[in-house]
Write a protein that holds these residues in place. Structure first.
Motif: not given
Lengths: 564, 436
Positions: B237-238, B204, B253, A292, B234, B249-250, A302-304, A341-342, A294-297, B241-242, A345-347
């Protein structure tokens, strides 16, 4: 309230007696660093004289450039950290890995001969943990060409577990960690693998000069997961990679971290991939994992971009109660701090953290620790290029490595998760260019602060004693499962002190090719006492332990606490 | 966006004196926050302009030296650089001459020196945005702060050009200046609303700036463009998800996983130019391999000719391979040996020669050739393997040692492991059979 000053000698004596500090007999007096310095080099004074052998220069054999691991471990459980230092000259060389025992006077004695750990290999990563549940830490060594388990038999002897342990392979293993992913009380093993390297392929830099190859030229290799079947003294692991869902996912893995990211109490697995998206394997609590990242960052910056992800550090840098993730990259990229955060999940918070202001070097081993005891986590990383650049000054490193040498960095946290480099004030760690790879953290001299051990390619290992001006109090915690009496790897220990709460993960396996002190360390700032300790054990149970004065080491044992 | 807001924003080709072009239009009422933001942006613009002046102010002519650059060993590289430097000495005010040298240095990986040349070009040609842009592109990996100022100078010279704004925007995002980055992305989109890379960058920056809803909204055409569609999914999706939309999201992806890798963004001024300025044997060999992989026969042929003219050993190597494939081993051997006279340390020639000799049954000669190769390339696993195999009949002990080295260097090779196992078994059998 101003931070406490260092106590006077009589008070210090009383403090030591009252706290019942562990430690050996009298140690040689520690030199004071230059004004403002947090570390001094103590290798020579402590008898640590090991020069890494990466193999012959000029061959551009890729494993040379990726480095050889190191570990802090207390292999004989005498309360003093010992050292395990590896070489990369290969099995046909005479360069055997070194095991150094810390003596009561704080010096180190080479006890490699006859230890069983004195193997010659293209050594890579080291993981330490008790896989037999006999109370003695065992050692996993990854290599270019495999992975080996060495079982601690006591008396300074380790037995090669061999193929019968179930741990085997021919891949290029890099970082590894032990964790109990299925909560059965037995430590399992995760090894991240790098690439399927072809050493017959000559590689060149853009200027046409011969150079080390880039990982993008080779197929990546999936990480592997071995499940400990709990066989005890003759450990037996089964390859759970496919069953767990990791088999089809390649990634040029270099760094690894086992931690509960999604807050469900089960350890997940983060894999830092070199020039590919990272993986965050979320534990589904049924023996399987799902990526996960990607989902969670945390897959990309951050620039991809899929950066060259190498070393990994984990900790709450901004004091919001959620651990953050720091990963080192190439010098042409800025290292990345992902803020959680939360929860779960990450940024990318790199710029806001002020990390861009630090030197642009290729970072590897990295540590988040409260070096000055002011209550927040500071940041260190070691550096060295993987491809040639402008040469370092002559004499700083062997000639063949001058074009790869860079300086390390040390950053101070302002308490709110913003960092500034204090490298200029720390010559012992940061002044001399090197090609450094592993960085281990631990209280080597048992004086309550976090010291560092850095491995340098073709150079002397650096034992760096913490001499930072103490800006607060400290607490060191050894968390044991009780039965078995082993370190509770995977536990999360939280201390309440001075109106605040801080947590630490007990996981020696992070950074890069490194294994840290298995104790957790807290800087408490102005608080000279703590109200309570709360431990979430690896099996998910929560216990609370009473508080007490700061500035000591305490041991907490599962089953001896109270429900929260 | 309201009409009032659209009127309030300065048009991209007429930057206001006190505001950087395309600054984020943060509403039309001059509320304190807006004033503060504008003041901050103005200050930043002044700082950037000042930095750009510092970076581009007139300086003494300093030309690179191939020897100190460490590229003098390749005579073709040294000659090409020498010509470029000579051209500059003849006309030190030529921006294009500085630019040409800059491209050559960038192709050689000498980004700092390349950036210096592009800056010199920018000083001499005060109109084109390309030079400060290229200086910024070469500087950014080492120093994004300096690069931002250089991109800013490029924007100043041509506010309508997309590349400088895009690069400045992406650099500002890297520096954590998300509002300014958004302003630049929005300026690009004001001219070209479908610009996929700007949409992706804006998304972004908005996400990093704490506005996931606006980030999601910004993606637009980025989800369809072949150079951004995977990355856009991608990111979407992120974001989903947030926002708690796990199912969405899935799905995204899964869509991303089914797509090929995003194509390279076309027309990048630096990336597009570099192959034209590639210098040196290795660079040309790499281009040749790429052309062959892409089936670009004409390009491959031209590169092969260029290589052969400049590096005769390459000609002999290719000739040797051709002769070997046509069943003329004698001619092939002669070609390989002539290549080695010219370039004795070329591992690939040693390898081809050794294989040729082995195929001819000339075991002793093959062993000698493999030995020379492993002396040259101690990590060459296949060479150790072949050396070991060809020693089996005559020197079992040396064979086993060579096969061990092969196994050590190619641990994942089942073939190497099996060859060693068989040799060790044979050696053990020999020991048992040896008369006491």
């Amino acid at each position: 309230m101003p931070p406490p000053r260092r106590p006077s000698p009589p008070a210090l004596l009383l403090l030591v007696l009252a706290a019942g500090c562990r430690g050996g007999g009298p140690e040689p007096p520690a030199p004071v660093g230059a004004a403002g310095a947090w570390f001094v080099e103590a290798s020579a004074r402590r008898g640590v004289d090991v020069v890494n052998d990466p193999g012959p220069a000029g061959s551009f054999f890729m494993p040379q450039s990726m480095g050889n691991g190191a570990a802090l471990l207390d292999f004989d459980r005498d309360g003093r950290l010992d050292l395990y230092l590896t070489h990369g000259a290969g099995p046909a060389s005479g360069a055997t890995n070194r095991l150094l025992h810390q003596e009561p006077d704080g010096t180190f004695r080479d006890v490699s001969a006859g230890s069983g750990l004195d193997v010659a290999a293209f050594s890579s990563g080291v993981a330490v943990g008790d896989v037999t549940n006999d109370g003695l830490p065992d050692v996993v060594l990854t290599e270019y060409g495999g992975v080996r388990l060495f079982v601690n038999e006591g008396g300074g002897r380790f037995r090669d577990g061999g193929p019968s342990s179930g741990i085997s392979g021919h891949d290029w293993g890099s970082s590894a960690c032990l964790f109990d992913y299925d909560r059965d009380g037995w430590l399992d093993l995760a090894v991240v693998n790098y690439v399927a390297y072809d050493p017959s392929l000559p590689c060149h830099g853009r200027d046409g000069a011969r150079d080390y190859c880039s990982p993008v030229q080779f197929p990546s290799v999936p990480a592997r997961l071995w499940r400990n079947t709990g066989a005890g003294p003759r450990p037996r692991f089964e390859d759970a990679t496919a069953a767990a869902g990791l088999a089809g996912a390649g990634g040029a893995g270099l760094g690894v971290l086992a931690a509960d990211v999604d807050g469900d109490g089960w350890d997940d697995l983060f894999v830092a991939n070199d020039q590919q998206p990272n993986r965050l394997w979320i534990n589904r609590r049924d023996g399987t994992f799902a990526d996960e990242a990607v989902l969670r960052g945390v897959a990309l910056t951050g620039l991809g971009t899929a950066a060259a992800n190498m070393g990994v550090a984990w900790g709450d840098v901004d004091g919001d109660g959620l651990d953050d993730l720091f990963v080192t990259h190439l010098g042409t990229e800025s290292h990345t701090l992902w803020r959680q955060d939360p929860r779960g999940s990450f940024l990318d918070g790199t710029a806001a953290a002020g990390i861009l202001g630090a030197g642009r070097t290729t970072g590897f081993g990295t540590v988040l620790a409260d070096f000055d005891l002011d209550g927040d986590l500071d940041l260190a990383w070691v550096a060295g290029r993987v491809q040639a650049g402008p040469p370092a000054p002559a004499g700083s490193v062997p000639e063949a490595w001058r074009r790869y040498a860079e300086t390390n960095d040390l950053l101070e946290n302002d308490g709110r998760g913003r960092f500034r480099s204090i490298a200029a004030a720390n010559p012992a760690l940061c002044a001399t260019p090197n090609v450094a790879r592993p960085l281990c953290a631990g209280d080597i001299d048992n004086d309550g602060d976090v010291d560092l051990l850095a491995g340098t390619t073709a150079g002397r290992v650096l034992l760096l004693e913490n001499v930072a001006p103490r800006r607060g109090h400290w607490l060191s915690v050894r968390a044991s499962l009780g039965v078995p009496d082993r370190d509770a790897i995977g536990a999360v220990v939280a201390v309440s002190a001075g109106g605040g709460r801080r947590q630490r993960l007990l996981q020696p396996g992070s950074s890069y090719l490194s294994s840290h002190d298995a104790r957790v360390h807290f800087g408490l700032g102005a608080a000279d006492a703590f109200e309570a300790l709360e431990v979430r054990w690896p099996d998910g149970t929560l216990e609370r332990f009473p508080g007490g004065p700061a500035d000591r080491e305490v041991q907490v044992v599962r089953g001896q606490g109270a429900p929260p | 966006m309201s009409r009032r807001q659209r009127r309030a924003r300065p048009a991209p080709d007429r930057p206001s004196a006190s505001e950087p072009p395309g600054a984020a239009g943060a509403g039309t009422r001059a509320n304190p926050r807006t004033k503060a933001l504008r003041a901050a942006l103005a200050a930043a613009a002044l700082a950037a302009a000042g930095t750009a002046w510092l970076l581009l102010r007139p300086a003494a002519l300093v030309l690179p030296d191939p020897v100190s650059l460490g590229v003098a060993d390749d005579p073709a590289v040294a000659a090409a650089l020498g010509e470029s430097i000579a051209a500059l000495r003849r006309d030190p005010d030529s921006a294009s001459a500085f630019g040409a040298l800059g491209f050559q240095l960038a192709a050689l990986g000498r980004d700092a020196e390349a950036a210096a040349c592009f800056r010199d070009a920018a000083r001499r040609d005060g109109r084109s945005w390309r030079w400060p842009y290229l200086a910024g592109a070469a500087t950014r990996p080492r120093s994004p702060g300096e690069a931002e100022a250089l991109f800013g100078e490029a924007v100043r010279r041509d506010p309508a050009a997309a590349w400088p704004r895009l690069s400045r925007a992406e650099t500002r995002a890297e520096l954590g200046r998300f509002a300014e980055a958004c302003g630049d992305f929005e300026a690009v989109l004001a001219v070209d609303p479908g610009h996929a890379r700007a949409r992706l960058g804006l998304a972004r920056a908005r996400l990093a700036g704490g506005d996931p809803a606006a980030a999601r909204e910004a993606l637009g055409s980025a989800l369809d463009h072949p150079a951004t569609r995977r990355a856009a999914r991608l990111l979407a999706g992120q974001i989903d998800a947030r926002s708690g939309d796990d199912a969405g999201a899935r799905r995204l992806l899964a869509e991303a996983a089914a797509l090929p890798d995003d194509a390279l963004w076309p027309d990048d001024p630096l990336a597009a130019e570099l192959p034209r300025h590639a210098l040196g044997k290795q660079a040309w060999l790499a281009l040749l391999r790429r052309a062959e992989e892409e089936g670009a026969d004409d390009r491959a042929a031209a590169l092969a000719r260029r290589l052969e003219e400049t590096y005769p050993e390459v000609w002999f190597l290719l000739e040797g391979k051709l002769r070997a494939s046509r069943g003329d081993p004698a001619a092939a051997e002669e070609a390989f040996r002539r290549a080695l006279v010219i370039a004795p340390d070329t591992a690939e020639v040693h390898w081809e020669l050794a294989r040729l000799l082995a195929a001819e049954g000339r075991t002793a000669d093959a062993v000698e050739a493999y030995r020379r190769l492993v002396q040259l390339e101690p990590a060459h696993g296949p060479a150790w393997r072949e050396l070991g195999r060809h020693l089996l009949a005559t020197d079992r002990e040396a064979a086993v040692e060579a096969l061990r080295r092969a196994r050590d260097r190619m641990p994942a090779s089942a073939e190497a492991r099996e060859a060693l196992r068989a040799a060790e078994q044979a050696a053990a059998d020999d020991d048992r059979l040896e008369p006491r």
